[in-house]
Write a protein that holds these residues in place. Structure first.
Motif, PDB file in Angstrom:
ATOM      1  N   LEU A   1      75.912  -3.765 -11.521  1.00 12.74           N
ATOM      2  CA  LEU A   1      77.102  -3.543 -10.687  1.00 12.74           C
ATOM      3  C   LEU A   1      76.709  -3.306  -9.233  1.00 12.74           C
TER       4      LEU A   1
ATOM      5  N   LEU B   1      78.943 -11.490 -12.880  1.00 10.52           N
ATOM      6  CA  LEU B   1      78.164 -10.283 -13.153  1.00 10.52           C
ATOM      7  C   LEU B   1      76.981 -10.532 -14.081  1.00 10.52           C
TER       8      LEU B   1
ATOM      9  N   ILE C   1      75.825  -6.712  -7.586  1.00 10.60           N
ATOM     10  CA  ILE C   1      76.960  -7.599  -7.319  1.00 10.60           C
ATOM     11  C   ILE C   1      77.801  -7.070  -6.149  1.00 10.60           C
TER      12      ILE C   1
END
Length: 136
Positions: free
Chosen positions: A85, A76, A88
């Motif tokens: 977020l 991350l 990813i």
């Protein structure tokens, strides 16, 4: 249908692992992975969120391995993700594009997002966004 599974989750942080990452664990043999020892190894490596069965092509690759699990990770806090977020989860979905349906990829992304937000309640998407070109 395949007998081998793929486990998606967040890597456990500890003495060995220092960085937050999506952990994808592929079974290479079902009887070793689903034994008590195999499940203990899985729990030590990641907090499993969702699982699915491998397709035929993924299962062929598993037959040549000598380990009971094969792990792939997306970190991350490293480039090009930089703490995002959304980025990813998109990269994980793109990696599964050839083997998993769109519906299942969305289900995996939502389960990973929910699990991450439960443990990181103060998380905010990075404020700055770099321009990016998408060629389709």
């Amino acid at each position: 249908m395949s007998e081998l599974k793929v486990y998606y989750g967040w890597a456990r942080i500890g003495n060995v692992r220092k960085k937050r990452a999506i952990s994808v664990m592929f079974e290479n043999e079902w009887h070793g992975c689903r034994s008590e020892r195999g499940q203990r190894i899985l729990r030590a490596a990641q907090e499993t969120v969702i699982e699915r069965y491998q397709d035929a092509e993924e299962e062929k690759a598993a037959k040549d391995c000598s380990r009971i699990f094969t792990e792939y990770s997306l970190f991350l806090d490293e480039k090009p993700i930089n703490g995002s977020l959304n980025k990813i989860l998109q990269m994980n979905s793109d990696a599964d594009k050839k083997h998993v349906s769109k519906e299942m990829r969305d289900k995996i992304a939502e389960a990973l997002r929910r699990a991450f937000m439960q443990t990181n309640r103060k998380y905010r998407e990075p404020g700055w966004q770099q321009l990016e070109l998408k060629f389709e």
